[in-house]
Design an enzyme around this catalytic site. Structure first.
Site, short mmCIF file in Angstrom:
data_model
loop_
_atom_site.label_atom_id
_atom_site.label_comp_id
_atom_site.label_asym_id
_atom_site.label_seq_id
_atom_site.Cartn_x
_atom_site.Cartn_y
_atom_site.Cartn_z
N ASN A 17 -1.19 1.59 6.14
CA ASN A 17 -0.57 0.55 5.62
C ASN A 17 -0.04 -0.20 6.65
OD1 ASN A 17 -0.50 2.08 3.24
ND2 ASN A 17 1.78 2.48 3.20
N GLY A 18 -0.11 -1.62 6.54
CA GLY A 18 0.37 -2.40 7.57
C GLY A 18 -0.90 -3.45 7.98
N ARG A 51 4.66 0.51 -6.19
CA ARG A 51 4.96 -0.66 -5.13
C ARG A 51 4.05 -1.52 -5.28
NH1 ARG A 51 6.75 2.17 -0.46
NH2 ARG A 51 5.49 1.06 0.83
N TRP A 85 -3.12 -2.72 -1.49
CA TRP A 85 -2.65 -3.96 -1.86
C TRP A 85 -3.28 -4.89 -0.81
CZ3 TRP A 85 0.20 -8.31 0.24
CH2 TRP A 85 0.62 -9.08 -0.97
N CYS A 139 1.04 -1.27 0.06
CA CYS A 139 -0.22 -0.17 0.01
C CYS A 139 0.83 1.13 0.05
CB CYS A 139 -0.74 0.04 1.17
SG CYS A 139 -1.91 -1.52 1.50
N LYS A 181 13.69 -14.04 -11.27
CA LYS A 181 13.29 -12.77 -12.01
C LYS A 181 12.17 -13.30 -13.46
CE LYS A 181 14.26 -10.42 -10.73
NZ LYS A 181 15.05 -9.60 -9.47
N GLU A 208 8.34 -13.95 -11.99
CA GLU A 208 7.83 -12.35 -11.17
C GLU A 208 7.19 -11.65 -12.41
OE1 GLU A 208 9.61 -10.08 -8.30
OE2 GLU A 208 11.62 -10.37 -9.39
N HIS A 220 17.10 -36.73 -8.59
CA HIS A 220 16.56 -37.45 -7.43
C HIS A 220 15.04 -36.76 -7.50
CE1 HIS A 220 20.26 -38.48 -5.55
NE2 HIS A 220 20.73 -37.35 -6.01
N LYS A 266 6.35 -3.65 -4.21
CA LYS A 266 7.94 -3.36 -4.06
C LYS A 266 8.63 -3.50 -2.92
CE LYS A 266 11.90 -2.10 -5.65
NZ LYS A 266 12.75 -3.14 -6.48
N GLU A 320 18.14 -17.15 -8.72
CA GLU A 320 17.53 -15.62 -8.96
C GLU A 320 17.06 -15.48 -10.50
OE1 GLU A 320 17.07 -13.06 -7.46
OE2 GLU A 320 17.36 -11.39 -8.86
O1 M6R Z 1 13.43 -4.84 0.24
P1 M6R Z 1 14.06 -6.31 0.35
O2 M6R Z 1 15.14 -6.28 -0.40
O3 M6R Z 1 13.95 -6.58 1.63
O4 M6R Z 1 13.03 -7.14 -0.36
C1 M6R Z 1 13.01 -8.44 -0.66
C2 M6R Z 1 12.28 -9.10 -1.61
O5 M6R Z 1 10.70 -8.74 -1.35
C3 M6R Z 1 12.57 -8.66 -2.93
O6 M6R Z 1 13.96 -9.04 -3.24
C4 M6R Z 1 11.70 -9.30 -3.97
O7 M6R Z 1 12.00 -10.74 -3.94
C5 M6R Z 1 11.86 -8.69 -5.54
N1 M6R Z 1 10.67 -8.53 -5.92
C6 M6R Z 1 12.60 -9.69 -6.47
O8 M6R Z 1 12.74 -8.92 -7.58
#
Ligand code: M6R
Length: 608
Positions: A101-102, A27, A75, A2, A485, A488, A504, A603, A481
């Site tokens: 937010n929260g 965000r 969100w 949010c 990437k 997502e 396995h 974000k 990673e």
């Molecule tokens: O702000 P942070 O680095 O703590 O965030 C961690 C993850 O939420 C962040 O890396 C997320 O996995 C990204 N969307 C990956 O691209």
């Protein structure tokens, strides 16, 4: 997650709120709304979906005029995305209007209590409880009422509040969720994140937990919950404003990929002095290091993947045992932590709820906490014993790229710093690493300079629905990673496996035409990877390999290939991740995905 923005001043609030909300779109959100004070009432307009829907409603409804207002992008957590569940939320008789937010953890109990007292609720959200509680306890003194309800609610919150009885004041409070106050000339702002207000002011207060700001047009007073005035330090935000603009690129993600040489340079160069890694900001002494019996790395998502690389590097070069944990697991697993443990926390935003909770748990258990963080003054930075800032600049795209790369380079410097102090590395090895570190930004530049072959491969495979990533050692860390990437931002189902683990179980998923991305940059295990490539090829897989430019013998075994320049094995992930980022980007672009704001994602994950 949010987003919050608020305004009080001499101008119309609505356009300012909409402009701020637009800056917070990155965000991630599913609905948006604003509330503006006008003629002894607070008018609320809100809508499910993109900001455009809200703007259309506001165009039809000219009643939302006034110079005091709050806005929100939601969100969804409690209650589906809908018009009614969108923020702002009003109390039953409209005395208080709130954006939040929260998560209010005890909201069900409070809601039942208030219903028992005759209150009627309209939404399914936890936030509505706050507005209703305020009205329920209201005794004519707004500050007293806010303090009263803070003692009733548990959980995390950043709140913007308007009371219809006081058109001169905007109220803001935070606990475990970021909130800033922007200081203008005869106008002031609140925001959950700097981009929302940076084009209005660069002077801010960062609110700390349990601080309550009373914001008027011409001044801001901050109180604690004992009603004592707190003296706040003004912070000047020196961001380059274009950092929050696309600057001609189609997406922030591509812009941020291309910014990596500069971001890595900015992170490394102030700390490389006369051929030595100098980490002046670290208070960790040689004695502190010597008494450690392990390092525990905690993070989420891509930051966790940096941690996986760090584990390989620290154990290999510094020879201290390393455990690595996903923060949401760590915090509930009763970890064995004491004063002989260094907890290394990695986070771009510095506000990730699980990572912050893991940090607090570690400190409670007596560990020293060292964090690698991008956002200056964030909660994780504030609460750590030592902070190493990455200088990636603001990262807007939900999918991290330049923050990941700067975190990696910070890890290399920390490894060299510790190894030098503990004498686990020879002078000559140290110098070789330093020479490579100095070259890193240029090699990154070289690796991303030609995207044509990556675009060509992406255009061939963008319709695939399952893609596997395999690797060993640091290449396994990279597989995690690369796969994250891709999934997502492109919504392609993808998994990452340690290549040796395939037989396995998971190899049963390989069939004719399955795309396997085989990472084979780690020289020591190159031959083993060749065997794994042969195994999947024998079962019909199409293989896209990623290796260093000297390994042309791989060509006969693979369908597609990306080469990267050669560098020492510890720093290879910094180069190898680049084609993976670009591959994910171009695939998602072909699929016409909302690359900077992928569905369901946020974000900065400030709720558990
Ligand atoms: O702000 P942070 O680095 O703590 O965030 C961690 C993850 O939420 C962040 O890396 C997320 O996995 C990204 N969307 C990956 O691209």
């Amino acid at each position: 997650m949010c987003g919050i923005v608020g305004y009080i001043g001499g101008n119309q609030a609505t356009p300012i709120l909409l402009n701020g909300l637009e800056k917070l779109e990155y965000r991630g959100y599913d609905s948006a709304g604003v509330a503006v004070y006008h003629n002894n009432a607070v008018n609320v307009v809100k809508s499910k979906g993109r900001l455009k829907n809200l703007c259309d409603l506001l165009e039809q409804d000219q009643s939302v005029t006034g110079t005091l207002g709050i806005g929100h992008t939601r969100w969804a957590t409690h209650g589906e995305p809908s018009d009614i569940n969108s923020h702002p939320h009003s109390s039953e008789h409209g005395t208080f209007v709130v954006v939040h937010n929260g998560i209010i953890e005890n909201y069900l109990y409070l809601r039942d209590y208030l219903i028992g007292e005759g209150k009627h609720f309209t939404s399914e959200t936890d936030t509505e409880v706050i507005a209703q509680l305020l009205e329920y306890y209201y005794n004519g003194n707004i500050l007293d009422t806010i303090i009263k309800i803070l003692s009733k609610i548990t959980g995390a919150y950043a709140l913007g509040i308007i009371c219809k009885d006081n058109p001169d004041t905007l109220y803001a409070i935070r606990k475990d969720s970021p909130l800033i106050v922007g200081l203008g000339k005869n106008e002031n702002f609140i925001a959950s994140d700097i981009p929302a207000i940076i084009d209005k002011t660069r002077n801010i207060y960062r609110l700390n937990d349990n601080e309550i700001a009373l914001i008027k047009r011409d001044g801001v007073a901050v109180y604690n919950t004992a009603k004592e005035i707190i003296t706040k330090n003004k912070v000047y935000i020196d961001w380059d404003i274009t950092a929050a603009e696309k600057d001609g690129y189609k997406h922030f993600m591509l812009k941020e990929i291309m910014e990596q040489p500069k971001a890595v340079h900015n992170t490394i160069s102030p700390r490389l002095i006369n051929g030595q890694v100098v980490l002046d900001e670290l208070k960790l002494s040689e004695q502190d290091l010597k008494k450690l019996n392990k390092i525990v790395i905690v993070a989420c998502g891509s930051a966790y993947h940096v941690g996986v690389v760090a584990k390989y590097a620290i154990e290999k070069v510094v020879r201290i045992p390393v455990e690595i944990d996903i923060a949401s697991e760590f915090r509930y697993r009763d970890p064995i932590i004491d004063e002989h443990v260094l907890v290394l926390v990695i986070s771009q935003s510095g506000e990730t709820a699980d990572t912050l909770a893991a940090l607090r748990e570690s400190k409670k258990l007596g560990a020293r906490v060292l964090s690698i963080v991008n956002v200056v003054g964030s909660s994780i930075a504030n609460e750590s014993d030592d902070v190493l800032y990455t200088w990636a600049g603001p990262e807007i795209s939900v999918a991290t790229t330049k923050a990941y790369s700067t975190q990696l380079s910070m890890v290399y410097m920390l490894v060299l710093y510790m190894a030098d102090m503990l004498g686990t590395i020879s002078k000559q090895e140290y110098q070789t690493y330093i020479t490579d570190l100095e070259k890193l930004p240029v090699l990154i530049e070289k690796t991303i300079s030609d995207t044509k072959s990556i675009q060509a491969v992406a255009s061939k495979y963008f319709q695939y629905e399952n893609i596997f990533f395999i690797g060993r050692n640091i290449d396994y860390a990279l597989s995690l990673e690369g796969s994250l990437k891709l999934k997502e931002i492109s919504y392609i189902h993808s998994e990452a496996y340690a290549a040796g683990e395939l037989k396995h179980g998971s190899i049963s998923l390989i069939e004719d035409g399955t795309l396997v991305v085989a990472l084979a940059t780690y020289e020591a295990l190159f031959d083993k990877m060749m065997s794994n490539i042969k195994e999947v090829k024998a079962r019909g897989a199409t293989v896209l390999s990623l290796t260093t430019e000297d390994k042309i013998m791989i060509e006969s075994e693979t369908d597609e290939i990306f080469y990267i320049p050669k560098i020492n094995s510890m720093m290879l992930p910094s180069l190898a991740v680049l084609p993976l980022q670009l591959f994910a980007y171009y695939i998602a672009n072909h699929r016409d995905c909302d690359i900077d704001k992928p569905r369901n994602l946020a974000k900065s994950v400030t709720v558990e």
